[in-house]
Scaffold this motif. Structure first.
Motif, PDB file in Angstrom:
ATOM      1  N   PHE A 186       0.823  -1.212   0.000  1.00  0.00           N
ATOM      2  CA  PHE A 186       0.000   0.000   0.000  1.00  0.00           C
ATOM      3  C   PHE A 186       0.855   1.261   0.000  1.00  0.00           C
ATOM      4  O   PHE A 186       0.758   2.099  -0.903  1.00  0.00           O
ATOM      5  CB  PHE A 186      -0.935   0.008   1.204  1.00  0.00           C
ATOM      6  N   THR A 187       1.717   1.420   1.014  1.00  0.00           N
ATOM      7  CA  THR A 187       2.539   2.625   1.047  1.00  0.00           C
ATOM      8  C   THR A 187       3.539   2.642  -0.106  1.00  0.00           C
ATOM      9  O   THR A 187       3.902   3.710  -0.601  1.00  0.00           O
ATOM     10  CB  THR A 187       3.286   2.765   2.384  1.00  0.00           C
ATOM     11  N   ALA A 188       3.975   1.466  -0.559  1.00  0.00           N
ATOM     12  CA  ALA A 188       4.880   1.419  -1.708  1.00  0.00           C
ATOM     13  C   ALA A 188       4.211   2.005  -2.944  1.00  0.00           C
ATOM     14  O   ALA A 188       4.818   2.770  -3.704  1.00  0.00           O
ATOM     15  CB  ALA A 188       5.321  -0.018  -1.963  1.00  0.00           C
ATOM     16  N   ASP A 189       2.950   1.669  -3.168  1.00  0.00           N
ATOM     17  CA  ASP A 189       2.220   2.210  -4.310  1.00  0.00           C
ATOM     18  C   ASP A 189       1.974   3.701  -4.132  1.00  0.00           C
ATOM     19  O   ASP A 189       2.104   4.486  -5.082  1.00  0.00           O
ATOM     20  CB  ASP A 189       0.898   1.463  -4.474  1.00  0.00           C
ATOM     21  N   LEU A 190       1.627   4.101  -2.922  1.00  0.00           N
ATOM     22  CA  LEU A 190       1.366   5.513  -2.667  1.00  0.00           C
ATOM     23  C   LEU A 190       2.631   6.348  -2.865  1.00  0.00           C
ATOM     24  O   LEU A 190       2.602   7.416  -3.490  1.00  0.00           O
ATOM     25  CB  LEU A 190       0.824   5.677  -1.240  1.00  0.00           C
ATOM     26  N   LEU A 191       3.762   5.852  -2.344  1.00  0.00           N
ATOM     27  CA  LEU A 191       5.009   6.596  -2.504  1.00  0.00           C
ATOM     28  C   LEU A 191       5.482   6.582  -3.958  1.00  0.00           C
ATOM     29  O   LEU A 191       6.098   7.550  -4.417  1.00  0.00           O
ATOM     30  CB  LEU A 191       6.071   6.033  -1.566  1.00  0.00           C
ATOM     31  N   THR A 192       5.185   5.528  -4.691  1.00  0.00           N
ATOM     32  CA  THR A 192       5.453   5.523  -6.125  1.00  0.00           C
ATOM     33  C   THR A 192       4.663   6.641  -6.801  1.00  0.00           C
ATOM     34  O   THR A 192       5.190   7.379  -7.647  1.00  0.00           O
ATOM     35  CB  THR A 192       5.096   4.168  -6.742  1.00  0.00           C
ATOM     36  N   ALA A 193       3.393   6.784  -6.427  1.00  0.00           N
ATOM     37  CA  ALA A 193       2.555   7.840  -7.010  1.00  0.00           C
ATOM     38  C   ALA A 193       3.113   9.222  -6.723  1.00  0.00           C
ATOM     39  O   ALA A 193       2.919  10.150  -7.514  1.00  0.00           O
ATOM     40  CB  ALA A 193       1.126   7.719  -6.472  1.00  0.00           C
ATOM     41  N   LEU A 194       3.824   9.370  -5.608  1.00  0.00           N
ATOM     42  CA  LEU A 194       4.416  10.652  -5.238  1.00  0.00           C
ATOM     43  C   LEU A 194       5.854  10.796  -5.745  1.00  0.00           C
ATOM     44  O   LEU A 194       6.574  11.693  -5.325  1.00  0.00           O
ATOM     45  CB  LEU A 194       4.385  10.815  -3.712  1.00  0.00           C
ATOM     46  N   GLY A 195       6.261   9.888  -6.635  1.00  0.00           N
ATOM     47  CA  GLY A 195       7.586   9.974  -7.222  1.00  0.00           C
ATOM     48  C   GLY A 195       8.704   9.489  -6.325  1.00  0.00           C
ATOM     49  O   GLY A 195       9.875   9.787  -6.574  1.00  0.00           O
ATOM     50  N   GLN A 196       8.367   8.691  -5.295  1.00  0.00           N
ATOM     51  CA  GLN A 196       9.357   8.245  -4.323  1.00  0.00           C
ATOM     52  C   GLN A 196       9.602   6.736  -4.369  1.00  0.00           C
ATOM     53  O   GLN A 196      10.181   6.171  -3.442  1.00  0.00           O
ATOM     54  CB  GLN A 196       8.886   8.632  -2.907  1.00  0.00           C
ATOM     55  N   GLY A 197       9.169   6.071  -5.439  1.00  0.00           N
ATOM     56  CA  GLY A 197       9.301   4.618  -5.510  1.00  0.00           C
ATOM     57  C   GLY A 197      10.736   4.136  -5.436  1.00  0.00           C
ATOM     58  O   GLY A 197      11.010   3.073  -4.865  1.00  0.00           O
ATOM     59  N   ASP A 198      11.674   4.918  -5.974  1.00  0.00           N
ATOM     60  CA  ASP A 198      13.069   4.491  -5.988  1.00  0.00           C
ATOM     61  C   ASP A 198      13.685   4.457  -4.597  1.00  0.00           C
ATOM     62  O   ASP A 198      14.779   3.905  -4.419  1.00  0.00           O
ATOM     63  CB  ASP A 198      13.909   5.408  -6.880  1.00  0.00           C
ATOM     64  N   GLY A 199      12.994   5.014  -3.614  1.00  0.00           N
ATOM     65  CA  GLY A 199      13.522   5.006  -2.250  1.00  0.00           C
ATOM     66  C   GLY A 199      13.299   3.709  -1.502  1.00  0.00           C
ATOM     67  O   GLY A 199      13.792   3.545  -0.379  1.00  0.00           O
ATOM     68  N   ALA A 200      12.580   2.761  -2.099  1.00  0.00           N
ATOM     69  CA  ALA A 200      12.296   1.494  -1.420  1.00  0.00           C
ATOM     70  C   ALA A 200      13.586   0.712  -1.194  1.00  0.00           C
ATOM     71  O   ALA A 200      14.326   0.448  -2.138  1.00  0.00           O
ATOM     72  CB  ALA A 200      11.327   0.657  -2.246  1.00  0.00           C
ATOM     73  N   VAL A 201      13.845   0.327   0.061  1.00  0.00           N
ATOM     74  CA  VAL A 201      15.018  -0.493   0.362  1.00  0.00           C
ATOM     75  C   VAL A 201      14.645  -1.807   1.036  1.00  0.00           C
ATOM     76  O   VAL A 201      15.490  -2.680   1.213  1.00  0.00           O
ATOM     77  CB  VAL A 201      16.037   0.274   1.233  1.00  0.00           C
ATOM     78  N   GLY A 202      13.380  -1.975   1.414  1.00  0.00           N
ATOM     79  CA  GLY A 202      12.931  -3.206   2.047  1.00  0.00           C
ATOM     80  C   GLY A 202      11.448  -3.127   2.329  1.00  0.00           C
ATOM     81  O   GLY A 202      10.843  -2.052   2.260  1.00  0.00           O
ATOM     82  N   MET A 203      10.838  -4.284   2.626  1.00  0.00           N
ATOM     83  CA  MET A 203       9.408  -4.339   2.914  1.00  0.00           C
ATOM     84  C   MET A 203       9.122  -5.448   3.905  1.00  0.00           C
ATOM     85  O   MET A 203       9.922  -6.387   4.062  1.00  0.00           O
ATOM     86  CB  MET A 203       8.610  -4.570   1.622  1.00  0.00           C
TER      87      MET A 203
END
Length: 431
Positions: free
Chosen positions: A101-118
């Motif tokens: 959920f937050t991964a998709d939301l942050l992707t929508a805000l242009g922050q998807g590349d910041g994912a380092v773990g889940m």
């Protein structure tokens, strides 16, 4: 950062200027001040035998300023239960998410590349991004998982990742993944602050309420957007996203046929019965709590539930072939279907479809006779996924109004119900 009385300094690379959590019910401060721990409990289990939904809380504080002796510097501040207010000197460059959920939301805000773990990256569905020009994200399969097969939280992995933000409601890990309150506190002080709210589904009895010790409100999908936008300094992008998202949802709602013209549906577990073991798990598609987002598309589409009244106060019921025929849905939608079209190399949806088609009783169900059996969405849906899944469900249930559903894949521009290019532009920063 001041010591919180536990001997641990907050050593996050992007330290908080202020980290005070104000629980909605009032009074409790967490973070830089002394903090008492409270109850313990579970929620977001990715085992697909679930349902879901929820309630609200104050909107974000938005952008604030911190004044030094000579200059005024921008701070990045937002508020959300259960953590309360969080203010950072810089927007987080890296983050750990939950199930998608937050991964998709942050992707929508242009922050998807910041994912380092889940918590569990297998449940971040990324297929819809293929339909958005120029949008790319880290491969979910390549992201480290911070939980173990024994349903514990792997503290070593969390420390090794050294994220700037834990974009998760800590109570999810406290409730379902063995995290202790002392460990949650240690992560907050020594790794990164928490910021998230478990609102996929109604929280079950015993749900933990750390750090405040009191029950806290739900946060709807649209309410989430400005909160994360403020924390990441993406207010303009967040506003543009809402300007696209909310009119789309309102248009869908306004076009839903009157009740007598709506086809009835059964929301069937997409993973439970490919081997014909002991029946079909059918979920209540209606939201138990209005603000939850796990089944939001069915709420927005005001669906007619073929199994209404059959749940006995629970979120699901189990029936055999005869029970399925007794309630006789016009449409069957497999919950989590997009995930289970190819799960660990097996198409669980096709196996169940064939099981129904080849059974003497199952083949008599109206949905089977008319071939109205569809892949459903993932409950872990942020704004991008929810727009695609709302469009998908609208066409599956009400083809006379929204156009027929051609099967999963790219729709022609004339068949689309929202502007893909505009969504891609927002994600890519062309606001």
């Amino acid at each position: 950062m001041a010591d919180d009385g536990s001997g641990h300094e907050m050593s996050t690379r992007r330290k908080c200027m202020k980290y005070c959590g104000v629980v909605a019910s009032g009074g409790f401060l967490a973070g830089c001040t002394g903090n008492s721990d409270s109850d313990s409990e579970p929620e977001e289990s990715p085992t697909p035998t679930e349902s879901g939904e929820g309630n609200t809380e104050p909107t974000p504080t938005g952008e604030s300023t911190a004044t030094s002796t000579e200059t005024t510097e921008k701070a990045f501040s937002a508020s959300m239960p259960p953590i309360g207010e969080l203010t950072l000197e810089e927007p987080p460059a890296s983050w750990v998410g939950g199930f998608g959920f937050t991964a998709d939301l942050l992707t929508a805000l242009g922050q998807g590349d910041g994912a380092v773990g889940m918590v569990d990256p297998r449940f971040w569905y990324q297929g819809f991004y293929d339909f958005l020009d120029g949008v790319s994200v880290p491969e979910a399969a390549d992201l480290p998982q911070i939980t173990t097969t024994d349903r514990d939280t792997d503290m070593e992995v969390v420390y090794d990742l050294e994220p700037d933000l834990m974009a998760i409601d800590p109570n999810i890990l406290l409730a379902a993944y063995g995290l202790e309150k002392a460990e949650a506190k240690r992560i907050r002080e020594s790794v990164a602050p928490w910021f998230g709210n478990g609102s996929r589904r109604k929280r079950f009895d015993g749900w933990t309420t750390w750090p405040g010790g009191e029950s806290y409100s739900y946060v709807s999908l649209p309410e989430y957007i400005p909160k994360y936008a403020a924390l990441f300094g993406e207010e303009e992008r967040g506003e543009a996203l809402l300007d696209l998202y909310e009119p789309f949802i309102e248009d869908i709602r306004s076009r839903v046929p009157q009740e007598s013209e709506r086809r009835s549906m059964a929301l069937v577990n997409g993973r439970y019965n490919p081997e014909n073991r002991d029946g079909w798990v059918v979920y209540n598609p209606k939201s138990a709590v209005e603000k939850t987002w796990g089944k939001k598309q069915y709420r927005d589409l005001n669906v007619v539930d073929a199994f209404e009244g059959a749940y006995g106060g629970q979120s699901s019921t189990k029936v055999g072939f005869e029970g399925l025929l007794e309630y006789d849905p016009d449409v069957i939608i497999f919950n989590f279907g997009i995930t289970y079209r190819d799960f660990q190399g097996v198409n669980l949806i096709q196996k169940q479809r064939e099981l129904l088609q080849n059974h003497p009783v199952g083949s008599e169900v109206t949905a089977i006779k008319n071939d109205d059996v569809y892949v459903g969405g993932t409950p872990y849906q942020g704004p991008i996924i929810n727009m695609f899944q709302t469009e998908m469900a609208a066409k599956q249930l009400y083809p006379d109004e929204f156009g027929s559903y051609p099967g999963y894949g790219q729709l022609s521009e004339s068949e689309q119900l929202f502007d893909r290019q505009r969504l891609a532009d927002i994600v890519n920063g062309d606001i």
